[in-house]
Design an enzyme around this catalytic site. Structure first.
Site, PDB file in Angstrom:
ATOM      1  N   ASP A  66      72.413 -49.288  32.585  1.00 50.77           N
ATOM      2  CA  ASP A  66      71.881 -48.865  31.292  1.00 50.77           C
ATOM      3  C   ASP A  66      72.931 -48.935  30.185  1.00 50.77           C
ATOM      4  O   ASP A  66      74.126 -49.133  30.443  1.00 50.77           O
ATOM      5  CB  ASP A  66      71.284 -47.445  31.389  1.00 50.77           C
ATOM      6  CG  ASP A  66      72.159 -46.475  32.194  1.00 50.77           C
ATOM      7  OD1 ASP A  66      73.345 -46.786  32.428  1.00 50.77           O
ATOM      8  OD2 ASP A  66      71.659 -45.420  32.578  1.00 50.77           O
ATOM      9  N   ASP A 134      67.626 -33.624  35.540  1.00 55.00           N
ATOM     10  CA  ASP A 134      66.159 -33.552  35.580  1.00 55.00           C
ATOM     11  C   ASP A 134      65.573 -34.531  36.596  1.00 55.00           C
ATOM     12  O   ASP A 134      64.374 -34.782  36.601  1.00 55.00           O
ATOM     13  CB  ASP A 134      65.577 -33.821  34.177  1.00 55.00           C
ATOM     14  CG  ASP A 134      65.983 -35.194  33.628  1.00 55.00           C
ATOM     15  OD1 ASP A 134      66.707 -35.940  34.322  1.00 55.00           O
ATOM     16  OD2 ASP A 134      65.565 -35.527  32.496  1.00 55.00           O
ATOM     17  N   HIS A 136      66.422 -37.760  36.808  1.00 50.85           N
ATOM     18  CA  HIS A 136      66.351 -39.154  36.357  1.00 50.85           C
ATOM     19  C   HIS A 136      67.370 -40.026  37.077  1.00 50.85           C
ATOM     20  O   HIS A 136      68.403 -39.539  37.543  1.00 50.85           O
ATOM     21  CB  HIS A 136      66.465 -39.265  34.826  1.00 50.85           C
ATOM     22  CG  HIS A 136      67.825 -39.098  34.228  1.00 50.85           C
ATOM     23  ND1 HIS A 136      68.071 -38.254  33.163  1.00 50.85           N
ATOM     24  CD2 HIS A 136      69.026 -39.664  34.501  1.00 50.85           C
ATOM     25  CE1 HIS A 136      69.341 -38.321  32.826  1.00 50.85           C
ATOM     26  NE2 HIS A 136      69.955 -39.174  33.623  1.00 50.85           N
ATOM     27  N   GLU A 141      63.472 -41.336  32.723  1.00 50.16           N
ATOM     28  CA  GLU A 141      63.201 -39.905  32.624  1.00 50.16           C
ATOM     29  C   GLU A 141      61.888 -39.565  33.333  1.00 50.16           C
ATOM     30  O   GLU A 141      61.094 -40.461  33.637  1.00 50.16           O
ATOM     31  CB  GLU A 141      63.101 -39.513  31.140  1.00 50.16           C
ATOM     32  CG  GLU A 141      64.380 -39.765  30.333  1.00 50.16           C
ATOM     33  CD  GLU A 141      65.484 -38.739  30.599  1.00 50.16           C
ATOM     34  OE1 GLU A 141      65.475 -38.093  31.667  1.00 50.16           O
ATOM     35  OE2 GLU A 141      66.367 -38.589  29.725  1.00 50.16           O
TER      36      GLU A 141
HETATM   37  C1  GLP Z   1      73.450 -40.491  32.530  1.00 48.95           C
HETATM   38  C2  GLP Z   1      73.278 -41.890  33.072  1.00 48.95           C
HETATM   39  C3  GLP Z   1      72.881 -41.863  34.528  1.00 48.95           C
HETATM   40  C4  GLP Z   1      73.820 -40.950  35.299  1.00 48.95           C
HETATM   41  C5  GLP Z   1      73.706 -39.545  34.776  1.00 48.95           C
HETATM   42  C6  GLP Z   1      74.565 -38.541  35.532  1.00 48.95           C
HETATM   43  O1  GLP Z   1      72.275 -39.932  32.098  1.00 48.95           O
HETATM   44  N1  GLP Z   1      72.332 -42.664  32.368  1.00 48.95           N
HETATM   45  O2  GLP Z   1      72.908 -43.178  35.047  1.00 48.95           O
HETATM   46  O3  GLP Z   1      73.503 -41.007  36.640  1.00 48.95           O
HETATM   47  O4  GLP Z   1      74.099 -39.587  33.402  1.00 48.95           O
HETATM   48  O5  GLP Z   1      75.861 -38.500  35.027  1.00 48.95           O
HETATM   49  P1  GLP Z   1      77.078 -37.824  35.739  1.00 48.95           P
HETATM   50  O6  GLP Z   1      77.436 -38.721  36.877  1.00 48.95           O
HETATM   51  O7  GLP Z   1      78.163 -37.772  34.722  1.00 48.95           O
HETATM   52  O8  GLP Z   1      76.635 -36.487  36.205  1.00 48.95           O
END
Ligand code: GLP
Length: 237
Positions: A66, A134, A136, A141
């Site tokens: 992303d 959440d 995702h 989402e």
């Molecule tokens: C963002 C990204 C996700 C990622 C998530 C969790 O929303 N788009 O791909 O998995 O954050 O992030 P973290 O690994 O910092 O907890």
């Protein structure tokens, strides 16, 4: 899908070893990569393996999940910048073989070209995933269609709040992103999800207790034959 409960260190060790072995047996493999804090320990281990001449990324291709919409590649909060800083600049990968969705896409039709690009490179061999609080995955989402390909997504207030830690304040967090869809992710041959950090406990508990449902995007992985969810055992206490 199966769930493995390990310490954070053991999770990073096991996932990085899977990737290292894949690169050794298939130097032209296609990796699906993620941003966020979860994969950092794995990236550090991959950099170490490269520096010790254990592996080379010269023929590896990568696709990131992303990117924020409307953010330049050179912006230090962009996911392209994150990947360059935390992995690509520290290994011998050919940057022209590293793909991150274009944050200036105008339509879902244009966005889905990313899936054709992935397909043209033979598909993703190993997809690394983090998890949103959440439930995702990437920026899919709750409520996202299971048939979704790469598309433009609106971030929920919760995700904007969660991701504010990477910005100066919550108002700086983009409200939209371009993300591989749930179908794009399910197309990967192998999926490895990292669930470390206490903020993931609720989503993991729902994943364990609930059936596959659209309000918990990560639950789609229950339908994947080769997906492993790595849960830091300490977060469930
Ligand atoms: C963002 C990204 C996700 C990622 C998530 C969790 O929303 N788009 O791909 O998995 O954050 O992030 P973290 O690994 O910092 O907890």
């Amino acid at each position: 899908m199966k769930i493995k409960y390990l310490s954070k260190d053991a999770i990073e060790e096991e996932i990085s070893n899977i990737i290292i072995n894949e690169i050794k047996s298939n130097p032209k493999c296609v990796l699906g990569l993620a941003t966020g804090s979860s994969p950092l320990g794995i990236y550090n281990r991959l950099i170490k393996a490269y520096k010790q001449n254990e592996i080379s990324f010269k023929k590896v291709t990568s696709f990131n999940l992303d990117e924020y919409l409307g953010i330049e590649e050179t912006h230090e909060k962009s996911y392209r910048y994150f990947m360059n800083e935390n992995l690509f600049n520290k290994i011998d990968i050919d940057k022209s073989n590293t793909f991150v969705p274009n944050g200036f896409i105008k339509s879902d039709k244009e966005a889905s070209q990313y899936d054709y690009l992935i397909e043209s490179k033979g598909g993703i061999d190993i997809q690394l995933l983090g998890l949103g609080s959440d439930g995702h995955i990437a920026f899919n989402e709750p409520g996202t269609s299971f048939d979704s390909l790469t598309h433009i997504a609106k971030l929920t207030d919760q995700t904007i709040k969660d991701n504010a830690r990477f910005f100066n304040n919550v108002n700086e967090v983009p409200t939209k992103a371009i993300t591989m869809g749930l179908k794009s992710i399910m197309n990967a041959k192998k999926i490895l999800l990292i669930a470390t950090g206490i903020s993931k406990a609720k989503a993991i508990k729902s994943l364990i207790s609930d059936d596959v449902n659209i309000n918990l995007p990560v639950s789609i992985l229950k339908e994947h034959k080769n997906a492993i969810i790595y849960v830091d055992s300490s977060i469930l206490n």
